[in-house]
Design a protein around this motif. Structure first.
Motif, PDB file in Angstrom:
ATOM      1  N   THR B 463       1.309  29.325   4.908  1.00 29.70           N
ATOM      2  CA  THR B 463       1.930  30.053   5.804  1.00 29.70           C
ATOM      3  C   THR B 463       1.012  30.262   6.896  1.00 29.70           C
ATOM      4  N   ILE B 464       1.216  29.784   8.031  1.00 30.64           N
ATOM      5  CA  ILE B 464       0.613  29.914   9.293  1.00 30.64           C
ATOM      6  C   ILE B 464       1.361  30.504  10.479  1.00 30.64           C
ATOM      7  N   GLY B 465       0.839  31.501  11.342  1.00 34.54           N
ATOM      8  CA  GLY B 465       1.594  31.939  12.556  1.00 34.54           C
ATOM      9  C   GLY B 465       1.674  30.653  13.617  1.00 34.54           C
ATOM     10  N   ASP B 466       2.465  30.839  14.602  1.00 30.90           N
ATOM     11  CA  ASP B 466       2.452  29.789  15.576  1.00 30.90           C
ATOM     12  C   ASP B 466       1.194  29.707  16.442  1.00 30.90           C
ATOM     13  N   ILE B 496       5.359  34.520  19.745  1.00 37.24           N
ATOM     14  CA  ILE B 496       4.167  35.434  20.444  1.00 37.24           C
ATOM     15  C   ILE B 496       2.882  35.620  19.573  1.00 37.24           C
ATOM     16  N   THR B 497       1.874  35.869  19.928  1.00 37.56           N
ATOM     17  CA  THR B 497       0.710  36.192  19.312  1.00 37.56           C
ATOM     18  C   THR B 497       0.871  37.886  18.965  1.00 37.56           C
ATOM     19  N   ALA B 498       1.605  37.992  17.971  1.00 41.25           N
ATOM     20  CA  ALA B 498       1.993  39.633  17.797  1.00 41.25           C
ATOM     21  C   ALA B 498       0.735  40.689  17.402  1.00 41.25           C
ATOM     22  N   MET B 499      -0.030  40.109  16.437  1.00 41.84           N
ATOM     23  CA  MET B 499      -0.973  41.197  15.886  1.00 41.84           C
ATOM     24  C   MET B 499      -1.845  41.806  17.071  1.00 41.84           C
ATOM     25  N   THR B 500      -2.388  40.820  18.023  1.00 42.92           N
ATOM     26  CA  THR B 500      -3.296  41.419  18.910  1.00 42.92           C
ATOM     27  C   THR B 500      -2.751  42.023  20.080  1.00 42.92           C
ATOM     28  N   GLY B 501      -1.510  42.112  20.209  1.00 39.49           N
ATOM     29  CA  GLY B 501      -0.673  42.828  21.142  1.00 39.49           C
ATOM     30  C   GLY B 501       0.020  41.671  22.153  1.00 39.49           C
ATOM     31  N   MET B 502       0.744  40.976  21.648  1.00 38.28           N
ATOM     32  CA  MET B 502       1.692  40.181  22.302  1.00 38.28           C
ATOM     33  C   MET B 502       1.213  39.124  23.581  1.00 38.28           C
ATOM     34  N   GLN B 503       0.163  38.191  23.021  1.00 33.16           N
ATOM     35  CA  GLN B 503      -0.163  37.495  24.192  1.00 33.16           C
ATOM     36  C   GLN B 503       0.653  36.191  23.931  1.00 33.16           C
ATOM     37  N   PRO B 504       0.867  35.580  24.916  1.00 30.87           N
ATOM     38  CA  PRO B 504       2.139  34.392  24.943  1.00 30.87           C
ATOM     39  C   PRO B 504       1.333  33.357  24.556  1.00 30.87           C
ATOM     40  N   THR B 505       2.019  32.061  23.827  1.00 29.76           N
ATOM     41  CA  THR B 505       1.372  31.017  23.110  1.00 29.76           C
ATOM     42  C   THR B 505       1.592  29.871  23.965  1.00 29.76           C
ATOM     43  N   ALA B 506       0.978  28.733  23.924  1.00 24.87           N
ATOM     44  CA  ALA B 506       1.378  27.345  24.691  1.00 24.87           C
ATOM     45  C   ALA B 506       2.730  27.095  24.252  1.00 24.87           C
ATOM     46  N   ASP B 507       3.244  27.385  23.131  1.00 18.33           N
ATOM     47  CA  ASP B 507       4.575  26.900  22.801  1.00 18.33           C
ATOM     48  C   ASP B 507       5.534  27.722  23.548  1.00 18.33           C
ATOM     49  N   SER B 508       5.161  28.887  23.984  1.00 19.19           N
ATOM     50  CA  SER B 508       6.264  29.656  24.890  1.00 19.19           C
ATOM     51  C   SER B 508       6.232  28.892  26.519  1.00 19.19           C
ATOM     52  N   GLY B 509       5.124  28.481  26.634  1.00 18.18           N
ATOM     53  CA  GLY B 509       4.758  27.943  28.079  1.00 18.18           C
ATOM     54  C   GLY B 509       4.290  29.148  29.098  1.00 18.18           C
ATOM     55  N   ILE B 510       4.364  30.352  28.713  1.00 13.67           N
ATOM     56  CA  ILE B 510       4.132  31.488  29.681  1.00 13.67           C
ATOM     57  C   ILE B 510       2.588  31.441  29.668  1.00 13.67           C
ATOM     58  N   LEU B 566       8.114  23.206   7.411  1.00 11.46           N
ATOM     59  CA  LEU B 566       9.368  24.276   7.954  1.00 11.46           C
ATOM     60  C   LEU B 566       8.835  25.086   9.210  1.00 11.46           C
ATOM     61  N   ILE B 567       9.843  25.106  10.233  1.00 16.07           N
ATOM     62  CA  ILE B 567       9.344  26.010  11.209  1.00 16.07           C
ATOM     63  C   ILE B 567      10.186  27.320  11.250  1.00 16.07           C
ATOM     64  N   ALA B 568       9.751  28.359  10.604  1.00 13.60           N
ATOM     65  CA  ALA B 568      10.656  29.520  10.547  1.00 13.60           C
ATOM     66  C   ALA B 568      10.649  30.212  11.957  1.00 13.60           C
ATOM     67  N   LYS B 569      11.708  30.259  12.604  1.00 17.78           N
ATOM     68  CA  LYS B 569      11.767  30.600  13.942  1.00 17.78           C
ATOM     69  C   LYS B 569      12.848  31.853  14.414  1.00 17.78           C
ATOM     70  N   ARG B 570      12.132  32.742  14.869  1.00 20.32           N
ATOM     71  CA  ARG B 570      12.780  34.187  15.394  1.00 20.32           C
ATOM     72  C   ARG B 570      11.619  34.869  16.183  1.00 20.32           C
ATOM     73  N   PRO B 571      12.085  35.574  17.083  1.00 21.99           N
ATOM     74  CA  PRO B 571      11.231  36.315  17.901  1.00 21.99           C
ATOM     75  C   PRO B 571      10.840  37.528  17.308  1.00 21.99           C
ATOM     76  N   CYS B 572       9.602  37.958  17.343  1.00 21.66           N
ATOM     77  CA  CYS B 572       8.918  39.303  16.720  1.00 21.66           C
ATOM     78  C   CYS B 572       9.901  40.446  17.375  1.00 21.66           C
ATOM     79  N   VAL B 573      10.270  41.287  16.251  1.00 23.12           N
ATOM     80  CA  VAL B 573      11.214  42.216  16.900  1.00 23.12           C
ATOM     81  C   VAL B 573      10.518  43.400  17.500  1.00 23.12           C
ATOM     82  N   LEU B 574       9.127  43.320  17.729  1.00 19.83           N
ATOM     83  CA  LEU B 574       8.634  44.467  18.615  1.00 19.83           C
ATOM     84  C   LEU B 574       8.736  43.926  20.079  1.00 19.83           C
TER      85      LEU B 574
END
Lengths: 189, 642
Positions: B463-466, B496-510, B566-574
């Protein structure tokens, strides 16, 4: 009277993630800054924030390090009945302690004897109950701050804390936060 | 000037700041150390700032964005895909004569070690500063490594701030030093500087007109090994002249003391803690203290003169013995090499006061009585307070994916994982390894090869995060495909990069400043790596996700199969609670619940709590987010939609 910009205070705030420990710390640090004092503090970030214990150190006056050493804090304000025990070792002989609890017989007998031997004045106050009655459980931290400010030994006045709350609370929580603070200040358990 | 020929400082900057504040001349604000560093970057007129998030460094770049917007600056800011990339993007700005800064946590510099070593040789043109935050403790890292050692290794200067205020000033000093000597310079704030809060005075922004101007110089920017030898000699010369400069620098200072039976050498947070502790022990001003703000290269003459003037010298620094190692004559030195200072863990005020008290004892000095808290430790231990370990949040999509994965593959499968919130899958026994960024994919690959060699087929699900996949997982996956490894890779994509405080990833494009950039889709990258089985699904659909895991396992075993992703996809609840607010699934526990606690062990949602009086599990409504996934977590079907 001692000029307020020479305040010298070491304050520990403790609780668990989501109780507003960091916001409470901001209220005291911004109030101290408004009085012209230097402030230095330290807080918990990262993985420990995911449901773990949160502890915040705040030193007001001329200090070099943001950390408070065991046995040297003037005041402990704890928003949680377990965390207060975990952080009690910070309080110095003759210090002040506030805990969010509506139980009159809150303290463990052994710890109560320790408090008495070290002349630590401990207050327990049911801040959760006030916040719940106001329909805003998350404002409990403000009610406990209100109560703490009503105790004369704490070197902050009602008006300066109230002004800070008005200034730094996001608008949608402003009214309820001020209500919780005032109810705590009037000690409406 | 004191006996050692250096300036006594003692809060000079603080006093100045407070005075300016009272005069109402300059704006002051309570800032996090990391925000103060950001302010220093902006005030230094830095043009390009790149970073990869990681505690304790994550708040710097967002604060740069804040000041850039407030001041209407054209600063380029970016969350790069990893630290090596961030390093090189900012370095290239310096090639053109602009100022560049790269920001990371200490283990991030391991990833960026390659350009660090090389750019020390090539040097820089515009000021280039590496801000690398250390984590003594560690509080939120896999090692307690000391970035100052990296400075020694690469032969570049390191500055070590002791407070947020000083960190801001040192950013400016670092840019000037870098530009003067054409060298990369490291600023090393430790966590107690990065996550301290202090009132900080805002100064005007330095306006630097620096049109990009890359001057071709292949002997430097494209140097081959024979030229590298010349550059190495040049580097040694630069370092010697920087050491000379540090001998007289105000970044090092001496606090005077009359009693020379003991002296202290301290840097960074340890200096601050020592200063306050000595004051509390009634020893303020008694012993001389040499504050080292430039731990590398160490100003040898300054240190030797200080040591010569004392009977003994205690060195306090963290997390490792970098100053101590450089002190040439150690016969008077107390520190880590002789066990006076512990070699692991943070030098907290409690640790430093114990070290100092023990030395005072040896000197026969009596200290004022202190509050004795030792008995309290026993009293509190007897209370058996519940342990509060970090846990995945209620509603976290990682939990749903882990639960489904484990239910299909069981406890005999091996579960390599990675760095992120999902490391907390440990609590669900769904994480067996956590090495470094991207390690899930490589460890899975190596485990497969090790078992395959013996003719054994063991289920392996990594398992690995986005964000982590984008950081270091892509080359690892290409390698695994190429070398015919077989395993299941579940990419936990919470957007999102959740653990470190919600930084956007390249996948989001933001982008880092909130604007929309070009999106780089994880799914496309996986396909481009040559993976033949790629499925994407919301893991809240637990049953369907389980069926996918089964198919993935079959694919990894069939003759023409391979790695299944497998890409398990759903936004972080926070990050995005709206889907649950719009479609809440309110659950209840029926009276048939017999309190077996299977759900608590296997699903481990903080909102499932055992009510001892009722002897059954109940829902903690204060924290339940109505995700409804726990309905699947009771094998006796006692958790139902209310």
């Amino acid at each position: 009277m001692k000029p307020s910009n020479e305040m010298d205070l070491k304050l520990i705030l403790s609780g668990v993630g989501g109780q507003g420990v960091l916001f409470a710390t901001r209220i005291f640090s911004e109030s101290a800054l408004a009085l012209g004092c230097d402030i230095l503090g330290s807080e918990t970030h990262g993985m420990s924030q995911r449901g773990g214990s949160v502890i915040s150190h705040l030193k007001i006056g001329v200090y070099a390090s943001p950390l408070i050493r065991h046995g040297t804090a003037d005041v402990l304000i704890s928003f949680d009945e377990d965390e207060v025990y975990r952080t009690l070792a910070f309080v110095r002989r003759g210090g002040l302690c506030f805990v969010n609890s509506s139980r009159g017989d809150f303290w463990d007998a052994g710890v109560e004897a320790y408090l008495a031997r070290n002349e630590i004045t401990a207050h327990s106050f049911g801040a959760d109950k006030i916040a719940l009655e106001l329909g805003s459980p998350r404002s409990s931290n403000l009610a406990l701050i209100g109560y703490a400010v009503s105790v004369p030994q704490l070197p902050f006045g009602h008006d300066e804390i109230k002004a800070t709350i008005e200034r730094i609370t996001p608008s949608r929580f402003r009214v309820v936060n001020l209500e919780a603070f005032e109810a705590g200040y009037r000690r409406e358990q | 000037m004191d006996a050692f020929g250096c300036v006594r400082r003692c809060f000079a900057i603080g006093a100045l700041a407070a005075r300016n504040h009272l005069l109402g001349e300059l704006r002051q604000e309570v800032l996090l150390g990391n925000e103060a560093i950001a302010r220093g970057i902006v005030e230094s007129g830095c043009h390009v700032v790149a970073s990869y998030p990681g505690t304790p460094s994550s708040e710097i770049l967002p604060a740069v964005v804040r000041f850039k917007k407030e001041l209407g600056l054209a600063t380029h800011v970016e969350w790069s895909i990893n630290e090596k990339v961030a390093y090189e993007v900012a370095l290239a700005a310096s090639y053109t004569g602009k100022r560049g800064a790269v920001i990371m946590k200490q283990v991030g510099l391991n990833v960026a070690a390659d350009p660090l070593m090389s750019s020390a040789y090539t040097g820089v043109k515009g000021g280039f500063v590496i801000i690398c935050c250390d984590d003594p403790g560690p509080h939120s890292s896999q090692t307690e490594q000391d970035t100052r050692f990296f400075a020694m290794f690469a032969k570049v200067p390191a500055l070590d701030p002791s407070s947020p205020r000083e960190a801001k000033e040192m950013v400016k000093a670092a840019f000037e030093l870098s530009e003067k000597h054409r060298m990369p310079v490291i600023l090393r704030p430790a966590i107690r500087v990065s996550h301290a809060r202090q009132n900080i005075t805002f100064l005007p922004v330095q306006e630097l007109e620096r049109p990009a101007d890359f001057e071709k110089d292949p002997g430097r920017w494209a140097a081959t090994p024979p030229f590298r030898y010349i550059l190495h000699k040049e580097l040694n010369k630069k370092l010697a002249s920087i050491e000379e400069e540090f001998e007289k620098s105000e970044l090092n200072a001496c606090d005077e003391g009359q009693d020379h039976t003991l002296g202290f050498i301290a840097g960074g947070t340890s200096y601050s803690v020592l200063t306050d502790t000595l004051r509390e022990l009634g020893l303020d001003g008694r012993f001389p203290i040499l504050k080292i703000g430039t731990p590398h290269p160490l100003p040898q003459k300054l240190v030797a003169d200080f040591v010569a003037g004392c009977n003994q010298v205690l060195i306090l620094e963290e997390p490792d013995a970098v100053i101590e190692l450089q002190v040439l004559d150690k016969h008077k030195v107390l520190g880590r090499h002789n066990g006076v200072v512990p070699s692991a863990g943070e030098l907290t005020p409690e640790v430093i006061s114990q070290i100092v008290t023990a030395e005072m004892d040896k000197l026969g000095l009596e200290l004022p009585p202190e509050t004795d808290t030792r008995e309290l430790a026993t009293l509190v231990a007897d209370l058996d307070l519940p342990v509060r370990r970090p846990r995945l949040c209620p509603g976290c999509m990682h939990r749903a994916a882990f639960f489904a994965m484990k239910r299909v593959l069981g406890s005999n499968a091996i579960y390599p994982s990675d760095i992120g919130c999902y490391t907390l899958g440990l609590n669900l026994k769904a994480v067996d390894t956590c090495l470094d960024m991207g390690g899930a994919v490589t460890i899975a690959s190596g485990l497969y090869q090790a078992y395959h060699q013996d003719g054994k087929d063991v289920p392996i699900a990594a398992t690995i995060g986005d964000s982590t996949f984008l950081h270091a997982g892509v080359p690892a996956l290409a390698n695994a495909v190429h070398n015919q490894a077989r395993f299941i890779l579940i990419i936990l994509d919470n957007s999102i990069t959740a653990m470190t405080g919600m930084q956007p990833t390249a996948d989001s494009g933001i982008l880092a400043d909130g604007r929309q950039g070009q999106r780089v889709a994880i799914k496309d990258l996986v396909r481009a790596c040559g993976v033949g089985f790629i499925e994407e699904m919301d893991p809240y659909r637990v049953r369907d996700f389980e069926a996918l895991v089964k198919r993935a396992r079959e694919y990894s075993r069939q003759p023409d199969g391979g790695i299944a992703v497998l890409i398990a996809k759903r936004p972080c609840v926070l990050y995005d609670p709206t889907p649950l607010q719009e479609n809440p699934v309110r659950v209840a526990v029926t009276e048939e619940c017999d309190g077996c606690q299977y759900c608590q062990l296997a699903f481990e949602c903080p909102a499932l709590v055992l009510n001892e009086a009722l002897d059954r599990v109940v829902i903690d409504r204060r924290i339940c987010v109505n995700c409804g996934v726990c309905i699947e977590a009771c094998p006796k079907e006692c958790i139902v939609e209310a």
